[in-house]
Design an enzyme around this catalytic site. Structure first.
Site, PDB file in Angstrom:
ATOM      1  N   ASP A  16      30.462  12.358 -22.994  1.00 59.97           N
ATOM      2  CA  ASP A  16      30.806  12.070 -21.601  1.00 59.97           C
ATOM      3  C   ASP A  16      31.675  13.185 -21.008  1.00 59.97           C
ATOM      4  O   ASP A  16      32.452  13.818 -21.726  1.00 59.97           O
ATOM      5  CB  ASP A  16      31.544  10.720 -21.576  1.00 59.97           C
ATOM      6  CG  ASP A  16      31.548  10.094 -20.207  1.00 59.97           C
ATOM      7  OD1 ASP A  16      30.889  10.629 -19.287  1.00 59.97           O
ATOM      8  OD2 ASP A  16      32.214   9.064 -20.037  1.00 59.97           O
ATOM      9  N   GLY A  17      31.534  13.387 -19.699  1.00 60.26           N
ATOM     10  CA  GLY A  17      32.430  14.308 -18.989  1.00 60.26           C
ATOM     11  C   GLY A  17      31.768  15.586 -18.502  1.00 60.26           C
ATOM     12  O   GLY A  17      32.465  16.479 -17.989  1.00 60.26           O
ATOM     13  N   ASN A  18      30.462  15.684 -18.624  1.00 54.23           N
ATOM     14  CA  ASN A  18      29.773  16.902 -18.161  1.00 54.23           C
ATOM     15  C   ASN A  18      29.972  17.113 -16.658  1.00 54.23           C
ATOM     16  O   ASN A  18      30.227  18.237 -16.202  1.00 54.23           O
ATOM     17  CB  ASN A  18      28.263  16.805 -18.422  1.00 54.23           C
ATOM     18  CG  ASN A  18      27.924  16.814 -19.893  1.00 54.23           C
ATOM     19  OD1 ASN A  18      28.783  17.057 -20.728  1.00 54.23           O
ATOM     20  ND2 ASN A  18      26.673  16.556 -20.205  1.00 54.23           N
ATOM     21  N   ARG A  20      32.354  15.932 -14.648  1.00 52.15           N
ATOM     22  CA  ARG A  20      33.739  16.301 -14.311  1.00 52.15           C
ATOM     23  C   ARG A  20      34.052  17.736 -14.707  1.00 52.15           C
ATOM     24  O   ARG A  20      34.775  18.451 -14.022  1.00 52.15           O
ATOM     25  CB  ARG A  20      34.733  15.340 -15.000  1.00 52.15           C
ATOM     26  CG  ARG A  20      34.972  14.096 -14.181  1.00 52.15           C
ATOM     27  CD  ARG A  20      35.585  13.012 -15.007  1.00 52.15           C
ATOM     28  NE  ARG A  20      34.588  12.395 -15.873  1.00 52.15           N
ATOM     29  CZ  ARG A  20      34.870  11.577 -16.871  1.00 52.15           C
ATOM     30  NH1 ARG A  20      36.127  11.283 -17.154  1.00 52.15           N
ATOM     31  NH2 ARG A  20      33.909  11.049 -17.599  1.00 52.15           N
ATOM     32  N   HIS A  33      25.945  19.775 -17.490  1.00 49.54           N
ATOM     33  CA  HIS A  33      24.955  19.351 -18.499  1.00 49.54           C
ATOM     34  C   HIS A  33      24.487  20.557 -19.313  1.00 49.54           C
ATOM     35  O   HIS A  33      24.281  20.474 -20.518  1.00 49.54           O
ATOM     36  CB  HIS A  33      23.776  18.652 -17.837  1.00 49.54           C
ATOM     37  CG  HIS A  33      24.161  17.374 -17.135  1.00 49.54           C
ATOM     38  ND1 HIS A  33      24.953  16.423 -17.725  1.00 49.54           N
ATOM     39  CD2 HIS A  33      23.888  16.907 -15.884  1.00 49.54           C
ATOM     40  CE1 HIS A  33      25.138  15.411 -16.884  1.00 49.54           C
ATOM     41  NE2 HIS A  33      24.510  15.694 -15.756  1.00 49.54           N
ATOM     42  N   SER A  61      20.972   7.115 -20.784  1.00 48.78           N
ATOM     43  CA  SER A  61      20.894   5.655 -20.900  1.00 48.78           C
ATOM     44  C   SER A  61      19.905   5.104 -19.882  1.00 48.78           C
ATOM     45  O   SER A  61      19.567   5.789 -18.906  1.00 48.78           O
ATOM     46  CB  SER A  61      22.282   5.038 -20.654  1.00 48.78           C
ATOM     47  OG  SER A  61      22.612   5.149 -19.290  1.00 48.78           O
ATOM     48  N   LEU A 127      20.142  16.779 -42.487  1.00 50.09           N
ATOM     49  CA  LEU A 127      20.823  16.077 -41.393  1.00 50.09           C
ATOM     50  C   LEU A 127      19.763  15.508 -40.451  1.00 50.09           C
ATOM     51  O   LEU A 127      18.821  16.209 -40.080  1.00 50.09           O
ATOM     52  CB  LEU A 127      21.723  17.070 -40.621  1.00 50.09           C
ATOM     53  CG  LEU A 127      22.251  16.619 -39.258  1.00 50.09           C
ATOM     54  CD1 LEU A 127      23.252  15.475 -39.408  1.00 50.09           C
ATOM     55  CD2 LEU A 127      22.928  17.779 -38.517  1.00 50.09           C
ATOM     56  N   ARG A 178      33.840   9.051 -28.429  1.00 48.79           N
ATOM     57  CA  ARG A 178      33.513   9.151 -27.010  1.00 48.79           C
ATOM     58  C   ARG A 178      34.472  10.147 -26.366  1.00 48.79           C
ATOM     59  O   ARG A 178      35.694  10.030 -26.503  1.00 48.79           O
ATOM     60  CB  ARG A 178      33.626   7.811 -26.293  1.00 48.79           C
ATOM     61  CG  ARG A 178      33.254   7.969 -24.809  1.00 48.79           C
ATOM     62  CD  ARG A 178      33.083   6.659 -24.073  1.00 48.79           C
ATOM     63  NE  ARG A 178      32.521   6.921 -22.743  1.00 48.79           N
ATOM     64  CZ  ARG A 178      31.857   6.047 -22.017  1.00 48.79           C
ATOM     65  NH1 ARG A 178      31.658   4.845 -22.492  1.00 48.79           N
ATOM     66  NH2 ARG A 178      31.400   6.367 -20.821  1.00 48.79           N
ATOM     67  N   ARG A 184      35.106   2.936 -23.528  1.00 45.86           N
ATOM     68  CA  ARG A 184      34.115   1.854 -23.439  1.00 45.86           C
ATOM     69  C   ARG A 184      32.930   2.197 -24.340  1.00 45.86           C
ATOM     70  O   ARG A 184      32.725   3.351 -24.693  1.00 45.86           O
ATOM     71  CB  ARG A 184      33.529   1.777 -22.021  1.00 45.86           C
ATOM     72  CG  ARG A 184      34.423   1.292 -20.946  1.00 45.86           C
ATOM     73  CD  ARG A 184      33.619   1.159 -19.650  1.00 45.86           C
ATOM     74  NE  ARG A 184      33.225   2.453 -19.111  1.00 45.86           N
ATOM     75  CZ  ARG A 184      34.007   3.238 -18.378  1.00 45.86           C
ATOM     76  NH1 ARG A 184      35.241   2.866 -18.119  1.00 45.86           N
ATOM     77  NH2 ARG A 184      33.573   4.390 -17.928  1.00 45.86           N
ATOM     78  N   ILE A 185      32.116   1.179 -24.611  1.00 46.77           N
ATOM     79  CA  ILE A 185      30.908   1.370 -25.422  1.00 46.77           C
ATOM     80  C   ILE A 185      29.708   1.670 -24.516  1.00 46.77           C
ATOM     81  O   ILE A 185      28.755   2.327 -24.935  1.00 46.77           O
ATOM     82  CB  ILE A 185      30.627   0.107 -26.285  1.00 46.77           C
ATOM     83  CG1 ILE A 185      31.813  -0.190 -27.219  1.00 46.77           C
ATOM     84  CG2 ILE A 185      29.347   0.253 -27.090  1.00 46.77           C
ATOM     85  CD1 ILE A 185      32.220   0.929 -28.121  1.00 46.77           C
TER      86      ILE A 185
HETATM   87  C1  FPP Z   1      27.571  12.413 -19.544  1.00 43.81           C
HETATM   88  O1  FPP Z   1      28.328  13.141 -18.631  1.00 43.81           O
HETATM   89  C2  FPP Z   1      26.380  13.154 -19.935  1.00 43.81           C
HETATM   90  C3  FPP Z   1      25.099  12.778 -19.687  1.00 43.81           C
HETATM   91  C4  FPP Z   1      24.745  11.526 -18.979  1.00 43.81           C
HETATM   92  C5  FPP Z   1      23.959  13.637 -20.095  1.00 43.81           C
HETATM   93  C6  FPP Z   1      24.105  14.273 -21.431  1.00 43.81           C
HETATM   94  C7  FPP Z   1      22.937  15.116 -21.671  1.00 43.81           C
HETATM   95  C8  FPP Z   1      22.972  16.344 -22.216  1.00 43.81           C
HETATM   96  C9  FPP Z   1      24.186  16.991 -22.757  1.00 43.81           C
HETATM   97  C10 FPP Z   1      21.679  17.092 -22.309  1.00 43.81           C
HETATM   98  C11 FPP Z   1      20.854  16.499 -23.408  1.00 43.81           C
HETATM   99  C12 FPP Z   1      20.402  17.543 -24.319  1.00 43.81           C
HETATM  100  C13 FPP Z   1      20.299  17.403 -25.663  1.00 43.81           C
HETATM  101  C14 FPP Z   1      19.806  18.568 -26.389  1.00 43.81           C
HETATM  102  C15 FPP Z   1      20.636  16.173 -26.412  1.00 43.81           C
HETATM  103  P1  FPP Z   1      28.476  12.624 -17.154  1.00 43.81           P
HETATM  104  O2  FPP Z   1      27.460  13.293 -16.317  1.00 43.81           O
HETATM  105  O3  FPP Z   1      28.450  11.130 -17.135  1.00 43.81           O
HETATM  106  O4  FPP Z   1      29.908  13.159 -16.802  1.00 43.81           O
HETATM  107  P2  FPP Z   1      30.962  12.527 -15.778  1.00 43.81           P
HETATM  108  O5  FPP Z   1      31.352  11.191 -16.347  1.00 43.81           O
HETATM  109  O6  FPP Z   1      32.071  13.519 -15.814  1.00 43.81           O
HETATM  110  O7  FPP Z   1      30.289  12.431 -14.451  1.00 43.81           O
END
Ligand code: FPP
Length: 233
Positions: A16-18, A20, A33, A61, A127, A178, A184-185
């Site tokens: 989580d957090g991409n 932000r 992302h 999700s 793995l 997380r 949270r889950i």
């Molecule tokens: C949560 O951050 C991240 C996601 C919903 C997407 C994660 C997906 C990837 C990292 C790409 C998948 C690639 C592979 C190879 C598995 P958020 O966008 O909810 O962040 P925020 O809570 O800060 O808005």
């Protein structure tokens, strides 16, 4: 003392957090992302290095469809790009890629990539990286119940129920991480987390380093898992 130096067999991560991470830099969420994929690569290398057997990553999700189409498309493009680019690396490192979640509303393009990713890495035995895509823990339980009803099974217990889940052969996670400070889950593995140790860190997923991963392992090792029992002093 038993847990000292113990390496969890299965670690699950809510990445989580991409968004932000990107926002703090004045960038579009998609850059977050993109950077998140680098963190995925780092996590896989680290897991492999320390001898973790299963690494589950919550990539998308069932609720994530509610995001703007442009962002949804970008996440799927990154995933397809990752699979196509990284198959040689995964094979060289003896890593098996598996995908978990409902496949019904994935595009043909994404489906082809995940089938190819699984097929090409199926011999990987050091793995297993389980990528949760279009996944929700409750949906998984509902899908299991639907299957049980369809098959007309009359008697079920916890052990036999497990066989109807998406990946019955994968042991429950020992540790859930997380990132980003949320505690949270969020409909991740709902059945499987019953006895999992939970670890939350404020670090945003794109910043999650080997050192952060190691810190999570140390915390895990310092905990005493009792599974409801009383352990001897
Ligand atoms: C949560 O951050 C991240 C996601 C919903 C997407 C994660 C997906 C990837 C990292 C790409 C998948 C690639 C592979 C190879 C598995 P958020 O966008 O909810 O962040 P925020 O809570 O800060 O808005």
């Amino acid at each position: 003392m038993e847990n000292l130096y113990k390496i969890p067999r299965h670690i699950a991560i809510i990445m989580d957090g991409n968004g932000r991470w990107a926002k703090r830099r004045g960038l579009d969420r998609i850059y977050g992302h993109r950077e998140g994929v680098e963190a995925v690569e780092r996590a896989i290398r680290f897991a492999k290095k320390v001898g973790i057997e299963y690494l589950s990553l919550f990539a998308f999700s069932t609720e994530n469809w509610q995001r703007p189409t442009q962002e949804v498309d970008a996440i799927f493009s990154l995933l397809v790009e990752y699979i196509n680019l990284k198959i040689p690396f995964l094979k060289e490192n003896n890593v098996r890629l598996l995908f978990s979640g409902r496949r019904d509303n994935l595009s043909e393009h994404v489906l082809q990539a995940i089938v190819r990713g699984e097929e090409e890495t199926k011999e990987g035995s050091s793995l297993t990286v389980l990528i949760m895509l279009n996944y929700s823990g409750r949906a998984e339980i509902v899908d299991a119940v639907r299957k049980i009803v369809r098959e007309g099974v009359k008697d079920i217990d916890e052990e036999s129920f497990r066989n109807y889940l998406y990946n019955p052969d994968i042991p429950d996670p020992d540790l859930l991480i997380r990132t980003s400070g949320e505690e949270r889950i969020s409909n991740f593995f709902v059945w499987q987390l019953a006895y999992t140790e939970l670890y939350f860190t404020p670090v945003l997923w794109p910043d999650f380093s080997e050192e952060d991963f190691l810190k999570a392992l140390y915390v895990y090792q310092s905990r005493e898992r009792r599974f409801g029992k009383i352990l001897d002093e």
